[in-house]
Design a protein around this motif. Structure first.
Motif, PDB file in Angstrom:
ATOM      1  N   ASP A 168       0.752  -1.246  -0.010  1.00 16.19           N
ATOM      2  CA  ASP A 168       0.022   0.119   0.044  1.00 16.19           C
ATOM      3  C   ASP A 168       0.846   1.208  -0.223  1.00 16.19           C
ATOM      4  O   ASP A 168       0.551   2.214  -0.835  1.00 16.19           O
ATOM      5  CB  ASP A 168      -0.891   0.033   1.177  1.00 16.19           C
ATOM      6  CG  ASP A 168      -1.810   1.407   1.353  1.00 16.19           C
ATOM      7  OD1 ASP A 168      -2.271   1.475   0.129  1.00 16.19           O
ATOM      8  OD2 ASP A 168      -1.955   1.968   2.264  1.00 16.19           O
ATOM      9  N   GLN A 169       1.878   1.315   0.823  1.00 15.19           N
ATOM     10  CA  GLN A 169       2.854   2.566   0.843  1.00 15.19           C
ATOM     11  C   GLN A 169       3.428   2.539  -0.451  1.00 15.19           C
ATOM     12  O   GLN A 169       3.832   3.856  -0.903  1.00 15.19           O
ATOM     13  CB  GLN A 169       3.860   2.225   2.146  1.00 15.19           C
ATOM     14  CG  GLN A 169       3.173   2.339   3.499  1.00 15.19           C
ATOM     15  CD  GLN A 169       2.266   3.539   3.526  1.00 15.19           C
ATOM     16  OE1 GLN A 169       2.984   4.647   3.494  1.00 15.19           O
ATOM     17  NE2 GLN A 169       1.411   3.569   4.074  1.00 15.19           N
ATOM     18  N   ALA A 170       3.947   1.507  -1.039  1.00 11.59           N
ATOM     19  CA  ALA A 170       4.695   1.772  -2.293  1.00 11.59           C
ATOM     20  C   ALA A 170       3.869   2.001  -3.291  1.00 11.59           C
ATOM     21  O   ALA A 170       4.139   2.930  -4.109  1.00 11.59           O
ATOM     22  CB  ALA A 170       5.364   0.336  -2.743  1.00 11.59           C
ATOM     23  N   ARG A 171       2.584   1.647  -3.281  1.00  9.90           N
ATOM     24  CA  ARG A 171       1.521   2.247  -4.469  1.00  9.90           C
ATOM     25  C   ARG A 171       1.512   3.763  -4.251  1.00  9.90           C
ATOM     26  O   ARG A 171       1.277   4.488  -5.175  1.00  9.90           O
ATOM     27  CB  ARG A 171       0.343   1.450  -4.560  1.00  9.90           C
ATOM     28  CG  ARG A 171       0.435   0.067  -4.919  1.00  9.90           C
ATOM     29  CD  ARG A 171      -0.901  -0.718  -5.225  1.00  9.90           C
ATOM     30  NE  ARG A 171      -0.689  -2.224  -5.773  1.00  9.90           N
ATOM     31  CZ  ARG A 171      -0.339  -3.111  -4.891  1.00  9.90           C
ATOM     32  NH1 ARG A 171      -0.519  -3.132  -3.762  1.00  9.90           N
ATOM     33  NH2 ARG A 171      -0.168  -4.162  -5.605  1.00  9.90           N
ATOM     34  N   ARG A 172       1.113   4.050  -2.885  1.00  7.23           N
ATOM     35  CA  ARG A 172       0.878   5.435  -2.766  1.00  7.23           C
ATOM     36  C   ARG A 172       2.036   6.324  -3.096  1.00  7.23           C
ATOM     37  O   ARG A 172       1.843   7.667  -3.442  1.00  7.23           O
ATOM     38  CB  ARG A 172       0.622   5.769  -1.065  1.00  7.23           C
ATOM     39  CG  ARG A 172      -0.554   5.311  -0.720  1.00  7.23           C
ATOM     40  CD  ARG A 172      -0.938   5.334   0.726  1.00  7.23           C
ATOM     41  NE  ARG A 172      -1.783   4.729   1.365  1.00  7.23           N
ATOM     42  CZ  ARG A 172      -2.732   5.194   2.119  1.00  7.23           C
ATOM     43  NH1 ARG A 172      -2.408   6.316   2.485  1.00  7.23           N
ATOM     44  NH2 ARG A 172      -3.938   4.297   2.682  1.00  7.23           N
ATOM     45  N   ARG A 173       3.107   5.998  -3.359  1.00  4.87           N
ATOM     46  CA  ARG A 173       4.269   6.588  -3.570  1.00  4.87           C
ATOM     47  C   ARG A 173       4.667   6.556  -5.042  1.00  4.87           C
ATOM     48  O   ARG A 173       5.780   7.420  -5.380  1.00  4.87           O
ATOM     49  CB  ARG A 173       5.508   6.294  -2.700  1.00  4.87           C
ATOM     50  CG  ARG A 173       5.139   6.715  -1.373  1.00  4.87           C
ATOM     51  CD  ARG A 173       6.413   6.248  -0.301  1.00  4.87           C
ATOM     52  NE  ARG A 173       5.941   6.318   1.085  1.00  4.87           N
ATOM     53  CZ  ARG A 173       6.703   6.643   2.140  1.00  4.87           C
ATOM     54  NH1 ARG A 173       8.041   6.821   1.778  1.00  4.87           N
ATOM     55  NH2 ARG A 173       6.263   6.885   3.239  1.00  4.87           N
ATOM     56  N   GLY A 174       3.965   5.866  -5.646  1.00  2.00           N
ATOM     57  CA  GLY A 174       4.225   5.676  -7.075  1.00  2.00           C
ATOM     58  C   GLY A 174       4.523   4.359  -7.847  1.00  2.00           C
ATOM     59  O   GLY A 174       4.779   4.279  -9.026  1.00  2.00           O
TER      60      GLY A 174
END
Length: 124
Positions: free
Chosen positions: A94-100
């Motif tokens: 989730d964190q990786a997707r939020r950052r691009g």
């Protein structure tokens, strides 16, 4: 290699980098165009090479892959960013997707999934 998917590999672990270079080197539809071992180098190469795919490790000393993800996304806006990491929890995804990040492959699943994820990416 004409028609091959261009890939930038970003990882600080020399043995894993060598493993990926050997493994992906057997796939004629994939061409590794660069390797970065640090976050700063990753942003510079992403911008200079504009690869179709970026393979990014999240755990690197200093500035982590997670930290540098937005900068890489900005430097190479059309690249498909695949996060490669041992941290395969939903939170990290989730964190990786939020950052691009566009996709997520656990380092434990590289043999089974990585080539497929690279080749089946949406083409812009």
């Amino acid at each position: 290699m004409a028609g091959a998917v261009t890939v930038l590999l970003i990882d600080d672990q020399p043995l894993f980098v060598q493993y990926l270079l050997r493994f992906l080197g057997t796939e004629p539809r994939i061409e590794i165009v660069g390797v970065a071992h640090k976050a700063e180098e990753a942003v510079t190469l992403s911008q200079a090479l504009q690869p179709e795919v970026i393979l990014l490790d999240l755990s690197m000393p200093g500035q982590s892959g997670m930290d540098v993800l937005p900068q890489i996304r900005e430097a190479a806006p059309h690249s498909y960013i695949i996060v490669l990491t041992s941290h395969d929890s939903e939170w990290y995804q989730d964190q990786a997707r939020r950052r691009g990040a566009d996709a997520f492959v656990s380092k434990h699943e590289v043999l089974e999934r990585l080539v497929q994820v690279i080749l089946e990416r949406p083409v812009q």
